[in-house]
Design an enzyme around this catalytic site. Structure first.
Site, short mmCIF file in Angstrom:
data_model
loop_
_atom_site.label_atom_id
_atom_site.label_comp_id
_atom_site.label_asym_id
_atom_site.label_seq_id
_atom_site.Cartn_x
_atom_site.Cartn_y
_atom_site.Cartn_z
N GLY A 87 5.22 21.58 23.75
CA GLY A 87 4.13 20.49 23.69
C GLY A 87 2.60 21.00 24.10
O GLY A 87 2.19 22.04 23.31
N ASP A 135 11.60 29.35 37.08
CA ASP A 135 12.14 27.91 37.25
C ASP A 135 11.00 27.30 38.44
O ASP A 135 11.05 27.91 39.87
CB ASP A 135 13.58 27.71 37.86
CG ASP A 135 13.88 26.12 38.15
OD1 ASP A 135 12.95 25.40 38.12
OD2 ASP A 135 15.30 26.03 38.33
N TYR A 181 6.60 10.20 39.36
CA TYR A 181 5.63 10.87 38.53
C TYR A 181 4.01 10.57 38.89
O TYR A 181 3.20 11.59 39.13
CB TYR A 181 5.70 10.32 37.06
CG TYR A 181 5.01 11.08 36.10
CD1 TYR A 181 5.23 12.41 35.55
CD2 TYR A 181 4.01 10.37 35.37
CE1 TYR A 181 4.64 12.96 34.55
CE2 TYR A 181 3.28 10.90 34.58
CZ TYR A 181 3.63 12.24 33.95
OH TYR A 181 2.82 12.98 33.06
P1 NAD Z 1 6.84 19.30 27.17
O1 NAD Z 1 8.16 18.77 27.72
O2 NAD Z 1 6.50 19.51 25.70
O3 NAD Z 1 6.39 20.67 27.67
C1 NAD Z 1 6.77 20.83 29.13
C2 NAD Z 1 6.92 22.22 29.48
O4 NAD Z 1 7.25 22.64 30.91
C3 NAD Z 1 8.33 22.74 28.94
O5 NAD Z 1 8.06 23.95 27.89
C4 NAD Z 1 9.22 22.76 30.04
O6 NAD Z 1 10.29 23.80 29.79
C5 NAD Z 1 8.39 23.35 31.17
N1 NAD Z 1 9.00 22.76 32.39
C6 NAD Z 1 9.53 21.98 32.89
N2 NAD Z 1 10.14 22.09 33.91
C7 NAD Z 1 9.99 23.28 34.26
C8 NAD Z 1 10.28 24.17 35.31
N3 NAD Z 1 11.27 23.62 36.44
N4 NAD Z 1 9.96 25.37 35.31
C9 NAD Z 1 9.18 26.10 34.39
N5 NAD Z 1 8.78 25.20 33.36
C10 NAD Z 1 9.10 23.96 33.22
O7 NAD Z 1 5.89 18.16 27.82
P2 NAD Z 1 4.23 17.89 27.64
O8 NAD Z 1 4.03 16.51 27.44
O9 NAD Z 1 3.61 19.08 26.95
O10 NAD Z 1 3.79 18.15 28.95
C11 NAD Z 1 2.70 18.90 29.66
C12 NAD Z 1 1.96 18.53 30.60
O11 NAD Z 1 1.38 17.21 30.45
C13 NAD Z 1 3.13 17.95 31.69
O12 NAD Z 1 2.50 18.29 33.11
C14 NAD Z 1 3.00 16.48 31.65
O13 NAD Z 1 3.19 16.01 33.00
C15 NAD Z 1 1.51 16.20 31.11
N6 NAD Z 1 1.16 14.95 30.42
C16 NAD Z 1 1.83 14.75 29.23
C17 NAD Z 1 1.82 13.46 28.77
C18 NAD Z 1 2.31 13.18 27.38
O14 NAD Z 1 2.37 12.04 26.93
N7 NAD Z 1 2.98 14.08 26.70
C19 NAD Z 1 1.02 12.62 29.40
C20 NAD Z 1 0.15 12.89 30.45
C21 NAD Z 1 0.52 13.94 31.07
#
Ligand code: NAD
Length: 260
Positions: free
Chosen positions: A12, A41, A158
């Site tokens: 992402g 983790d 969240y």
């Molecule tokens: P995603 O799921 O594609 O990526 C998240 C990454 O975090 C993954 O690679 C996952 O393996 C890693 N991760 C999760 N738990 C973990 C742990 N315990 N230890 C280490 N790594 C861990 O999601 P994304 O949408 O790219 O999210 C990235 C950030 O953006 C997050 O903080 C999310 O809350 C924030 N966000 C996303 C959105 C959206 O709509 N996608 C909106 C607002 C905020």
């Protein structure tokens, strides 16, 4: 070549940010559960220590940048885990890497919060009393704090975790500024990533996510958030410190035109 650590680099927004920063000439130390230079983790104290040690050993103690992307979405049905990764995991890395950032060149950090950080206020944040001491509370205490939201407790946890995260960053602004390390947050709305797709597939949240139409009527792309992060990480943003940048296609302005 600047050396930048990125959590959540395997997917992402984190993966798009790693790609953009690599393209512009930075060396990346990715931290994630898989497919990263440092496998750790961030939900556990031991994993957070491994992450900090893994980054420090790869940058010889001097780090030019840090981007905190790792996070879990509202569909995860474990409030303690959401708070553990989104808040405690991120804050542990911010503080753990700060001494190395102080030794970096034009050092900067960006923390990925969320537009959901504005869905609760700090005064009413159910996690606020639990994070004040700095120690991670028992999982039961987090569960109890968000229990009033019933089946939507994941969303409540969240929003509360992201609100607490933005506050934690803002509270570090005086010390970090004095040390020459800039730090800002970005607050995305819906962005096309596996996290959003998991929300769309969730019976509680899916319909609302699918049917909500932003003023720019589509979801964001990870590369769009990555280019904002890349700007904030660059010396071009040298006077930008302690700010939160909403990137949500206009949703915040639509829903709260009088509050900013
Ligand atoms: P995603 O799921 O594609 O990526 C998240 C990454 O975090 C993954 O690679 C996952 O393996 C890693 N991760 C999760 N738990 C973990 C742990 N315990 N230890 C280490 N790594 C861990 O999601 P994304 O949408 O790219 O999210 C990235 C950030 O953006 C997050 O903080 C999310 O809350 C924030 N966000 C996303 C959105 C959206 O709509 N996608 C909106 C607002 C905020």
């Amino acid at each position: 070549m600047p050396t930048i650590a990125i959590t959540g680099s395997a997917s992402g927004i984190g993966a798009a940010t790693a790609e953009e920063l690599r393209r512009s000439g930075s060396g990346i130390i990715g931290v994630d559960l898989r497919d990263a230079e440092v496998i750790a983790d961030l939900s556990t104290p031991q994993g957070r220590e491994q992450a900090v040690e893994g980054v420090l050993s790869r940058c010889d103690g001097a780090l030019d940048g840090f981007v905190a992307c790792a996070g879990l979405g509202p569909q995860v049905d474990d409030p303690g885990l959401i708070a553990g990764v989104n808040y405690f995991g991120t804050v542990a890395l911010l503080d753990g890497l700060f001494p190395a950032l102080r030794k970096g060149k034009d050092p900067a950090a960006v923390v990925v919060s969320s537009v959901a950080s504005t869905h609760v206020t700090w005064d009413e944040n159910p996690l606020a009393p639990l994070v004040q001491s700095g120690d991670e509370p028992e999982v039961d205490a987090v569960d109890a704090a968000v229990a009033a939201a019933g089946e939507y407790r994941g969303q409540y946890a969240y929003a509360a975790s992201k609100n607490a995260l933005t506050v934690a960053v803002r509270r570090r602004v005086p010390e970090w500024g004095a040390a020459g390390v800039r730090v800002n947050t970005v607050a995305p709305g819906s962005v096309e990533t596996p996290l959003l797709r998991a929300g769309e597939a969730d019976p509680r949240y899916g319909q609302a996510i699918r049917e909500f139409v932003a003023p720019i009527p589509r979801h964001g792309r990870p590369e769009e958030v990555a280019s904002l992060i890349a700007y904030l990480m660059s010396p071009r943003a040298g006077f930008v410190h302690g700010a939160q940048f909403v990137i949500d296609g206009g949703v915040d302005a639509l829903l709260r035109p009088g509050r900013f």
